[in-house]
Design an enzyme around this catalytic site. Structure first.
Site, PDB file in Angstrom:
ATOM      1  N   LYS A 107       0.863  -1.189   0.000  1.00  0.00           N
ATOM      2  CA  LYS A 107       0.000   0.000   0.000  1.00  0.00           C
ATOM      3  C   LYS A 107       0.891   1.228   0.000  1.00  0.00           C
ATOM      4  O   LYS A 107       2.034   1.163   0.442  1.00  0.00           O
ATOM      5  CB  LYS A 107      -0.875   0.017   1.257  1.00  0.00           C
ATOM      6  CG  LYS A 107      -2.093   0.909   1.148  1.00  0.00           C
ATOM      7  CD  LYS A 107      -3.246   0.187   0.499  1.00  0.00           C
ATOM      8  CE  LYS A 107      -4.432   1.077   0.236  1.00  0.00           C
ATOM      9  NZ  LYS A 107      -5.616   0.285  -0.150  1.00  0.00           N
ATOM     10  N   ASP A 152      -7.104   4.359  -4.453  1.00  0.00           N
ATOM     11  CA  ASP A 152      -7.719   4.247  -3.126  1.00  0.00           C
ATOM     12  C   ASP A 152      -8.320   5.633  -2.877  1.00  0.00           C
ATOM     13  O   ASP A 152      -8.538   6.381  -3.849  1.00  0.00           O
ATOM     14  CB  ASP A 152      -6.677   3.871  -2.054  1.00  0.00           C
ATOM     15  CG  ASP A 152      -7.321   3.444  -0.732  1.00  0.00           C
ATOM     16  OD1 ASP A 152      -7.795   2.300  -0.644  1.00  0.00           O
ATOM     17  OD2 ASP A 152      -7.387   4.265   0.215  1.00  0.00           O
TER      18      ASP A 152
HETATM   19  P1  NDP Z   1     -12.952   7.969  -2.754  1.00  0.00           P
HETATM   20  O1  NDP Z   1     -11.868   8.956  -2.561  1.00  0.00           O
HETATM   21  O2  NDP Z   1     -13.507   7.771  -4.102  1.00  0.00           O
HETATM   22  O3  NDP Z   1     -14.186   8.309  -1.781  1.00  0.00           O
HETATM   23  C1  NDP Z   1     -14.022   8.378  -0.415  1.00  0.00           C
HETATM   24  C2  NDP Z   1     -15.330   8.791   0.226  1.00  0.00           C
HETATM   25  O4  NDP Z   1     -15.218   8.664   1.642  1.00  0.00           O
HETATM   26  C3  NDP Z   1     -15.688  10.244  -0.029  1.00  0.00           C
HETATM   27  O5  NDP Z   1     -17.065  10.393  -0.041  1.00  0.00           O
HETATM   28  C4  NDP Z   1     -15.054  10.941   1.162  1.00  0.00           C
HETATM   29  O6  NDP Z   1     -15.633  12.194   1.476  1.00  0.00           O
HETATM   30  C5  NDP Z   1     -15.296   9.944   2.270  1.00  0.00           C
HETATM   31  N1  NDP Z   1     -14.222  10.061   3.269  1.00  0.00           N
HETATM   32  C6  NDP Z   1     -12.893   9.862   3.069  1.00  0.00           C
HETATM   33  N2  NDP Z   1     -12.191  10.081   4.186  1.00  0.00           N
HETATM   34  C7  NDP Z   1     -13.089  10.426   5.107  1.00  0.00           C
HETATM   35  C8  NDP Z   1     -12.989  10.773   6.469  1.00  0.00           C
HETATM   36  N3  NDP Z   1     -11.795  10.820   7.110  1.00  0.00           N
HETATM   37  N4  NDP Z   1     -14.142  11.047   7.122  1.00  0.00           N
HETATM   38  C9  NDP Z   1     -15.351  11.004   6.482  1.00  0.00           C
HETATM   39  N5  NDP Z   1     -15.494  10.686   5.183  1.00  0.00           N
HETATM   40  C10 NDP Z   1     -14.391  10.412   4.518  1.00  0.00           C
HETATM   41  O7  NDP Z   1     -12.383   6.605  -2.155  1.00  0.00           O
HETATM   42  P2  NDP Z   1     -12.897   5.111  -2.386  1.00  0.00           P
HETATM   43  O8  NDP Z   1     -14.368   5.106  -2.595  1.00  0.00           O
HETATM   44  O9  NDP Z   1     -12.017   4.509  -3.394  1.00  0.00           O
HETATM   45  O10 NDP Z   1     -12.522   4.423  -1.000  1.00  0.00           O
HETATM   46  C11 NDP Z   1     -13.444   4.340   0.080  1.00  0.00           C
HETATM   47  C12 NDP Z   1     -13.000   3.251   1.044  1.00  0.00           C
HETATM   48  O11 NDP Z   1     -12.978   1.993   0.359  1.00  0.00           O
HETATM   49  C13 NDP Z   1     -11.598   3.402   1.630  1.00  0.00           C
HETATM   50  O12 NDP Z   1     -11.592   2.857   2.940  1.00  0.00           O
HETATM   51  C14 NDP Z   1     -10.741   2.534   0.722  1.00  0.00           C
HETATM   52  O13 NDP Z   1      -9.552   2.120   1.365  1.00  0.00           O
HETATM   53  C15 NDP Z   1     -11.693   1.371   0.497  1.00  0.00           C
HETATM   54  N6  NDP Z   1     -11.453   0.535  -0.681  1.00  0.00           N
HETATM   55  C16 NDP Z   1     -11.349   1.085  -1.930  1.00  0.00           C
HETATM   56  C17 NDP Z   1     -11.151   0.282  -3.023  1.00  0.00           C
HETATM   57  C18 NDP Z   1     -11.114   0.823  -4.405  1.00  0.00           C
HETATM   58  O14 NDP Z   1     -11.037   0.025  -5.337  1.00  0.00           O
HETATM   59  N7  NDP Z   1     -11.196   2.132  -4.610  1.00  0.00           N
HETATM   60  C19 NDP Z   1     -11.006  -1.179  -2.878  1.00  0.00           C
HETATM   61  C20 NDP Z   1     -11.220  -1.667  -1.535  1.00  0.00           C
HETATM   62  C21 NDP Z   1     -11.413  -0.818  -0.484  1.00  0.00           C
HETATM   63  P3  NDP Z   1     -14.875  13.552   1.066  1.00  0.00           P
HETATM   64  O15 NDP Z   1     -15.031  13.644  -0.410  1.00  0.00           O
HETATM   65  O16 NDP Z   1     -15.591  14.613   1.814  1.00  0.00           O
HETATM   66  O17 NDP Z   1     -13.455  13.382   1.493  1.00  0.00           O
HETATM   67  O1  2IT Z   2      -8.020  -1.465  -0.631  1.00  0.00           O
HETATM   68  C1  2IT Z   2      -7.961  -1.957  -1.786  1.00  0.00           C
HETATM   69  O2  2IT Z   2      -8.110  -3.166  -1.977  1.00  0.00           O
HETATM   70  C2  2IT Z   2      -7.749  -1.046  -2.918  1.00  0.00           C
HETATM   71  N1  2IT Z   2      -7.663   0.156  -2.710  1.00  0.00           N
HETATM   72  C3  2IT Z   2      -7.602  -1.595  -4.301  1.00  0.00           C
HETATM   73  C4  2IT Z   2      -6.212  -2.113  -4.531  1.00  0.00           C
HETATM   74  C5  2IT Z   2      -5.902  -2.529  -5.938  1.00  0.00           C
HETATM   75  O3  2IT Z   2      -4.729  -2.868  -6.160  1.00  0.00           O
HETATM   76  O4  2IT Z   2      -6.768  -2.547  -6.812  1.00  0.00           O
END
Ligand code: NDP
Ligand code: 2IT
Length: 444
Positions: A125, A165
């Site tokens: 990561k 992420d």
């Molecule tokens: P994005 O940046 O697309 O979206 C994040 C969302 O969460 C936004 O709405 C953001 O609001 C909110 N957010 C982020 N940080 C905070 C915080 N500290 N407090 C409150 N709200 C918060 O990210 P993703 O959708 O990609 O990721 C979301 C979660 O999913 C994370 O935990 C990530 O690690 C996990 N994840 C993502 C994967 C992927 O493929 N993208 C795969 C597996 C897990 P704001 O815009 O106001 O910051």
């Molecule tokens: O938390 C996760 O699994 C991710 N942000 C996606 C990682 C990836 O390599 O697609």
């Protein structure tokens, strides 16, 4: 003291202040104790001592110039945690809260999640404390180019393959890929989550959210329940949240609330997903804007309070530790019967305990959000064979992968005498594959 306790004490002592990392290690260790009674060879081979120590930790300066000509400096990270079963694989988080403890927790979780996908991918990561919010396109590009100018020497398609992420989407991946290609003079599958025109996989954008809903749907079906007609609360409104909503809608569920870090919107009749996509994906604005089109929807300034809304299913899809014991109590008392983690470690250990004690169907993130990294692995396959699969092909594989993960972890939980405890199942099943690979490869 037992083996896990000894190693945990050492982790706490050697890594002071890395609270999220401590939490992630404690969480895994709390479910795998039984394994060492059956297989003493793991302890003899020092598997846990090696597992908690990243193979390599890279921390670097990321200097760039903003639009006013001011020099800015961020801190970049890449934690190459474990390569026993494949090249390091995991996303890059760009958020002001990023620090070493957060990247290490995410990297540690990723080892087990990647193992559960069934693919040959190790755990890693990275990220930076850079905040893309409020930055111009040019500033984001300059940051990404500077970030990759250091990172490129440590990564590669057979070494380490980063992805998105929080804060890192197709735009950031594009700028990073461009800079990598220029520095290495090689067009290769070094990043996933790329746009379709230059080697991205169809459905990668949707994969985490879709995968989460496939997983939750399978988990519900086993207990005779349905997504159709269920009222669902999703936190966040980013990549994972939006595509979880899309799949829920397709399956006939009703998403009544979503949030961003400023607040949440609520409509008991269900939210308009297209409007949320316009606000978040096109205009890059705040969720409060939803009220411009739907003045009757409720907006609340405190996003934490989203868990007070009565729902059947809760899908935390924003960030770590967003559901604490108080929130968990409220969800349970309001009749919520399933929780599926889209985010990484969104529920505190106390909250998880409450869900398990109350027989809530609880899907731990390292299983339920594995669809994203799984389709990243499919993107790697397509890149190495220089082919592109159709969305239908990828979707079919994603469904199979999510179904296999649930089968595998349910079976493991049962084997270890904890039927239906998917936390135990995911941790043990994820661990065993990595531990056996480490055993086979000797002391490295
Ligand atoms: P994005 O940046 O697309 O979206 C994040 C969302 O969460 C936004 O709405 C953001 O609001 C909110 N957010 C982020 N940080 C905070 C915080 N500290 N407090 C409150 N709200 C918060 O990210 P993703 O959708 O990609 O990721 C979301 C979660 O999913 C994370 O935990 C990530 O690690 C996990 N994840 C993502 C994967 C992927 O493929 N993208 C795969 C597996 C897990 P704001 O815009 O106001 O910051
Ligand atoms: O938390 C996760 O699994 C991710 N942000 C996606 C990682 C990836 O390599 O697609």
């Amino acid at each position: 003291m037992g083996y896990t306790q000894d190693v945990l004490s050492n982790v706490l002592e050697k890594n002071p202040g890395e609270l999220e990392f401590h939490q992630a290690v404690r969480e895994v260790f709390s479910s795998i104790e039984a394994v060492f009674e059956i297989y003493p060879e793991y302890e003899k081979a020092g598997i846990l001592e090696r597992l908690v120590e990243p193979e390599r930790q890279i921390i670097f300066r990321v200097p760039w110039m903003d639009d006013e000509g001011k020099i800015r400096v961020n801190r970049g990270y890449r934690i190459q945690f474990n390569s026993a079963i494949g090249p390091y694989k995991g996303g890059l988080r760009l958020h002001p809260s990023v620090n070493l403890g957060i990247i290490k927790f995410l990297g540690f979780e990723q080892i087990f999640k990647n193992s559960l996908t069934g693919f040959s991918i190790g755990g890693g990561k990275g990220g930076s404390d850079f905040d893309p919010k409020g930055k111009s396109d040019a500033e984001v590009m300059k940051f990404c180019q500077s970030f990759m100018t250091e990172l490129f020497r440590y990564i590669g398609p057979c070494t380490d393959v980063p992805a998105g992420d929080i804060g890192t989407g197709a735009r950031e991946i594009g700028y990073m890929f461009g800079q990598y290609k220029r520095l290495k003079n090689a067009f290769e599958g070094v990043l996933t989550g790329k746009s379709i025109e230059y080697g991205g996989s169809l459905l990668r954008k949707e994969a985490t959210g879709y995968g989460l809903v496939y997983f939750v749907n399978n988990m519900l079906e086993k207990k005779g329940k349905l997504i159709k007609g269920a009222k669902i609360v999703i936190s966040g409104s980013g990549n994972v949240a939006i595509y979880a909503h899309q799949k829920i809608k397709e399956l006939g569920g009703i998403v009544v609330a979503m949030s961003d870090s400023n607040g949440y919107i609520y409509d008991p009749e269900g939210l308009d997903l297209n409007e949320i996509k316009i606000i978040k994906e096109i205009d890059n604005k705040r969720i409060i804007e939803y009220k411009n089109k739907y003045p009757d929807a409720r907006y609340k300034e405190n996003s934490k309070e989203i868990w007070k809304i009565k729902c059947d299913i809760a899908l935390p899809c924003a960030t770590q530790n967003e559901i604490n014991s108080e929130d968990a109590e409220i969800l349970v008392n309001n009749g919520c019967y399933a929780v599926g983690e889209g985010a990484n470690m969104p529920c505190t250990p106390e909250a998880v305990k409450i869900f398990l004690e109350n027989k809530i169907l609880y899907a731990p993130g390292k299983a339920s959000n594995a669809g994203g990294v799984a389709v990243s692995a499919l993107e790697m396959c397509q890149n190495s064979t220089r082919t592109q699969w159709t969305a239908e092909e990828v979707d079919k594989k994603l469904k199979e992968i999510m179904s296999n993960i649930l089968k595998n972890i349910s079976m493991t939980a049962k084997e270890y005498g904890e039927e239906d405890n998917l936390v135990t199942g995911a941790n043990i099943a994820g661990f065993l594959k990595v531990a056996n690979a480490m055993l086979a490869q000797g002391v490295v």
